[in-house]
Design an enzyme around this catalytic site. Structure first.
Site, mmCIF file in Angstrom:
data_model
loop_
_atom_site.group_PDB
_atom_site.id
_atom_site.type_symbol
_atom_site.label_atom_id
_atom_site.label_comp_id
_atom_site.label_asym_id
_atom_site.label_seq_id
_atom_site.Cartn_x
_atom_site.Cartn_y
_atom_site.Cartn_z
ATOM 1 C CD GLU A 212 48.166 44.640 43.922
ATOM 2 O OE1 GLU A 212 46.972 44.769 44.225
ATOM 3 O OE2 GLU A 212 49.086 44.673 44.755
ATOM 4 C CD GLU A 401 51.960 48.108 45.251
ATOM 5 O OE1 GLU A 401 51.227 47.743 46.190
ATOM 6 O OE2 GLU A 401 51.521 48.568 44.178
HETATM 7 C C1 GBH Z 1 48.266 47.075 46.788
HETATM 8 O O1 GBH Z 1 47.312 46.069 46.855
HETATM 9 C C2 GBH Z 1 47.919 48.137 45.763
HETATM 10 O O2 GBH Z 1 48.658 47.957 44.579
HETATM 11 C C3 GBH Z 1 48.105 49.530 46.268
HETATM 12 O O3 GBH Z 1 47.495 50.428 45.395
HETATM 13 C C4 GBH Z 1 47.580 49.628 47.682
HETATM 14 O O4 GBH Z 1 47.583 50.925 48.176
HETATM 15 C C5 GBH Z 1 48.445 48.750 48.549
HETATM 16 O O5 GBH Z 1 48.485 47.460 48.064
HETATM 17 C C6 GBH Z 1 48.003 48.666 49.995
HETATM 18 O O6 GBH Z 1 46.754 48.095 50.093
HETATM 19 O O7 GBH Z 1 38.946 45.546 50.482
HETATM 20 O O8 GBH Z 1 39.093 44.008 52.316
HETATM 21 O O9 GBH Z 1 38.438 43.229 50.134
HETATM 22 C C7 GBH Z 1 47.581 45.021 47.774
HETATM 23 C C8 GBH Z 1 46.670 43.856 47.609
HETATM 24 C C9 GBH Z 1 44.403 43.269 47.354
HETATM 25 C C10 GBH Z 1 45.103 44.315 49.356
HETATM 26 C C11 GBH Z 1 42.980 43.659 47.648
HETATM 27 C C12 GBH Z 1 43.694 44.711 49.672
HETATM 28 C C13 GBH Z 1 41.377 44.242 49.291
HETATM 29 C C14 GBH Z 1 40.892 43.804 50.598
HETATM 30 N N1 GBH Z 1 45.313 44.219 47.926
HETATM 31 N N2 GBH Z 1 42.752 43.789 49.074
HETATM 32 S S1 GBH Z 1 39.227 44.161 50.897
#
Ligand code: GBH
Length: 495
Positions: A212, A401
Site C-alpha cells: 500500500e 488483503e
Molecule cells: C490495510 O490498509 C493495511 O495493509 C493493514 O496493515 C491494515 O491492518 C488493514 O488494512 C486494516 O486496516 O486512519 O481514519 O485516516 C487498508 C487501507 C488505508 C485503511 C488507510 C485505513 C486510514 C484511515 N487503509 N486508512 S484513517
C-alpha cells in the site's frame, strides 16, 4: 402440481415441521408451502459458487502488527516504534513492542493456520531485522528467523508469500535521509530486496515489494496520521510518491537479478476502486476511467510507465521530478499484481464533464464496519480485479488483503459469534467468484488477518482477525469466522 415429492414424503411431514421449528411456534403448514428445492437442484447450483481449481486460500499479517520482540535479536528501531511511543498518536497509546508475540509463537500459529486449510501465508519481513540501520551489515539472527519461519510454513504445506515493506522503515534511514523524501531510501530498499532474494530465494518464491504505497505515503507524509507523522507541501509529497514507485521498481529488478529461477514478483496496492452505481455500459466505462486516473501516482504509473497527462496537469509546478530512466525502472514487468480491497472508493456514474465521471457521495446510512473509514460495498471485490485486468491486461491477480473489523464480543464460554464477518466474507467473495467465473485471472485470496493485531493508529481495540487475541494472556481463540474460512478453503467455493 404434485404437492409433495416422494423424498419429502419419506422425510415425513411431521419430522419436517418439527425440524423447522414450526410446531413450537404453533404454525400449521399447508403442504403447498413446503416447496424448497430438492437435492438435485441444490447440487446443480454448486458449480456457480466454485472458485477455479488450484485457487489459493490464505491469510495475511505484517511484521510490526504481529511479531513483537521489538528489542530482540538485533532488530533495529523503525519509524513505527518511534511514532507509536509518542503519546497521543495511537489510540490508548498502544504500541507494537509485544503485539501478538508471533516472533516466538509462530510454530503454534502455523498449526492454527493449517487447521483452517490455509495453503498460503502472506507475511512481511521486517527490514530492520535484516539491516538494523537500513543499509550496511546484515543481521544474521534476523535472516535466521525468516528462514525458520518459512521452513516451518513449507513443512506444513503452506506457501510463504513475503512482503518486503509493510511500513516499518528503519529509523536510521529516516534520520539520515528523511526516509522516503530521499531517493537514497529507494536505493536502499532495492539493495535490501536483492539481499532477501539472494538469501531466502531458495525457499521464498513469491514476493510483494511494497504494501500500500498510497497509504503509507498519503498518511505518513501527507496528513501526518501515520509514521513518520509529516505533513509535506504538495511538491514534497509528490516526490515521496515518486520515490515509493521507484523503490518498487528497483526492488523488482534486484529480486529478478538475485532470486532463484521461478521467483515471482508483484506488489500489494490498496488501489482506489470506483464502483459503477448502476451497471450501464456508460457507467462501467466511467468506473474504468476513474480507476486509472485515481491511481495515477501509484498503480497506473507502475503498470504504464508514465504519469497520465491529467496527473501531470493536476500536479502542475508541484509534479514530481523524474527521468525517463526512472519510468522504465518503475514499470519493470511484474508476474502478478496484488490488490488489497476493503471498500469502494465511491459509487460513480458517467458525466459530461472533463473527467467523464462523477463520484456520488456515500449515503449517511451506507453500512460500515467498526472502522469508521470502512464503507461496506462487496461490489468492490468484483470491480477491482475486473478493471485491473481490463486496464492493464494483467495475467495473474492476488487479493492480498480483504477483511473487516467487528465488535467481536467474547462470551463467558469463550466464543465469538462474528456473524458480521462471516456475512462480509460471503458477500464479498460472491462478487470475487463472479469475477473468476468471467475469466478474471484471480489466483488467490488472503484474508486480513489471520489474527487480531496492532491496527496502527487504532491500536489493539480494532479487531480484524479470524482468531481473537486475548491481549492479557496472548491466547488465540478461534472466532466463528475461522470455522467459516475452514469450510470455504476446503470446498473452494462460496459457502
Ligand atoms: C490495510 O490498509 C493495511 O495493509 C493493514 O496493515 C491494515 O491492518 C488493514 O488494512 C486494516 O486496516 O486512519 O481514519 O485516516 C487498508 C487501507 C488505508 C485503511 C488507510 C485505513 C486510514 C484511515 N487503509 N486508512 S484513517
Amino acid at each position: 402440481m404434485p404437492i409433495l415429492k416422494d423424498d419429502l414424503k419419506n422425510l415425513g411431514r411431521r419430522n419436517f415441521i418439527k425440524s423447522a421449528g414450526l410446531t413450537a411456534a404453533g404454525l400449521s403448514v399447508a403442504p403447498a408451502l413446503i416447496s424448497f428445492k430438492d437435492d438435485t437442484a441444490q447440487q446443480n447450483n454448486i458449480p456457480d459458487s466454485k472458485f477455479p481449481e488450484g485457487f489459493l486460500w490464505g491469510t495475511a499479517t505484517a511484521a510490526y502488527q504481529v511479531e513483537g520482540a521489538a528489542n530482540e535479536d538485533g532488530r533495529g528501531v523503525t519509524i513505527w516504534d518511534t511514532f507509536s511511543h509518542i503519546p497521543g498518536k495511537v489510540r490508548n497509546n498502544d504500541n507494537g513492542d509485544v503485539a501478538c508475540d508471533f516472533y516466538h509463537r509462530y510454530p503454534a500459529d502455523i498449526q492454527l493456520m493449517k487447521g483452517l486449510n490455509v495453503k498460503a501465508f502472506r507475511l512481511s519481513i521486517a527490514w530492520s531485522r535484516i539491516f538494523p540501520d537500513g543499509t550496511g551489515t546484515p543481521n544474521q539472527k534476523g535472516i535466521d528467523f525468516y528462514k525458520k519461519l518459512t521452513d516451518d510454513l513449507q513443512e506444513n504445506g503452506i506457501e510463504p508469500f513475503a512482503t518486503l515493506y509493510h511500513w516499518d522503515l528503519p529509523q536510521a534511514l529516516h534520520d539520515k535521509y528523511k526516509g522516503w523524501e530521499s531517493r537514497e531510501t529507494a536505493k536502499a530498499f532495492g539493495d535490501y530486496a536483492g539481499f532477501i532474494a539472494k538469501n531466502l530465494g531458495d525457499r521464498v518464491k513469491h514476493y510483494f515489494t511494497l504494501n500500500e504505497m498510497s497509504t503509507f505515503v498519503e498518511l505518513g507524509y501527507g496528513n501526518g496520521i501515520f509514521a513518520p507523522g509529516l505533513k509535506l507541501p504538495q511538491a514534497g509529497l509528490n516526490q515521496v510518491r515518486h520515490h515509493a514507485v521507484l523503490a518498487h521498481g528497483l526492488a523488482v529488478q534486484a529480486i529478478r537479478a538475485n532470486g532463484a529461477a521461478g521467483t515471482k514478483i508483484g506488489l500489494a496496492e490498496n488501489l482506489s476502486v470506483p464502483v459503477p452505481i448502476i451497471d450501464t455500459p456508460e457507467n462501467i466505462k466511467a468506473a474504468e476511467v476513474a480507476m486509472r486516473e485515481e491511481n495515477a501516482g501509484y498503480l497506473t504509473v507502475v503498470m504504464e510507465g508514465k504519469y497520465t497527462d491529467k496527473f501531470l496537469k493536476r500536479t502542475g509546478a508541484d509534479a514530481p521530478k523524474f527521468t525517463e530512466e526512472d519510468l522504465k525502472i518503475i514499470s519493470s514487468p511484474l508476474d502478478f499484481v496484488g490488490i488489497n480491497v476493503y471498500m469502494p472508493a465511491g459509487y460513480v456514474q458517467a458525466a459530461d464533464n472533463a473527467d467523464g465521471y462523477k463520484t456520488l457521495p456515500f449515503a449517511k446510512s451506507q453500512p460500515r464496519s467498526t472502522s469508521a473509514w470502512q464503507v461496506l460495498g462487496p461490489e468492490s471485490l468484483y470491480w477491482a480485479p475486473k478493471n485491473v485486468q481490463k486496464l492493464w491486461g494483467v495475467k495473474e491477480i492476488y487479493i492480498t488483503e480483504n477483511g473487516t473489523s467487528g465488535t467481536d464480543e467474547l462470551t463467558t464460554d469463550k466464543h465469538i459469534y462474528d456473524t458480521d464477518r462471516i456475512s462480509f466474507m460471503r458477500n464479498y467473495l460472491t462478487q470475487l467468484q463472479k469475477a473468476t467465473a468471467e475469466g478474471v485471472p484471480v489466483k488467490g485470496y488472503f484474508y486480513w488477518s489471520m489474527m487480531d493485531n496492532f491496527e496502527w493508529t487504532s491500536g489493539y481495540g480494532t479487531r480484524f482477525g479470524l482468531y481473537y487475541i486475548d491481549y492479557k494472556t496472548l491466547e488465540r481463540i478461534p472466532k466463528e469466522s475461522a470455522a467459516y474460512f475452514k469450510v470455504l478453503a476446503e470446498k473452494n467455493q462460496v459457502v
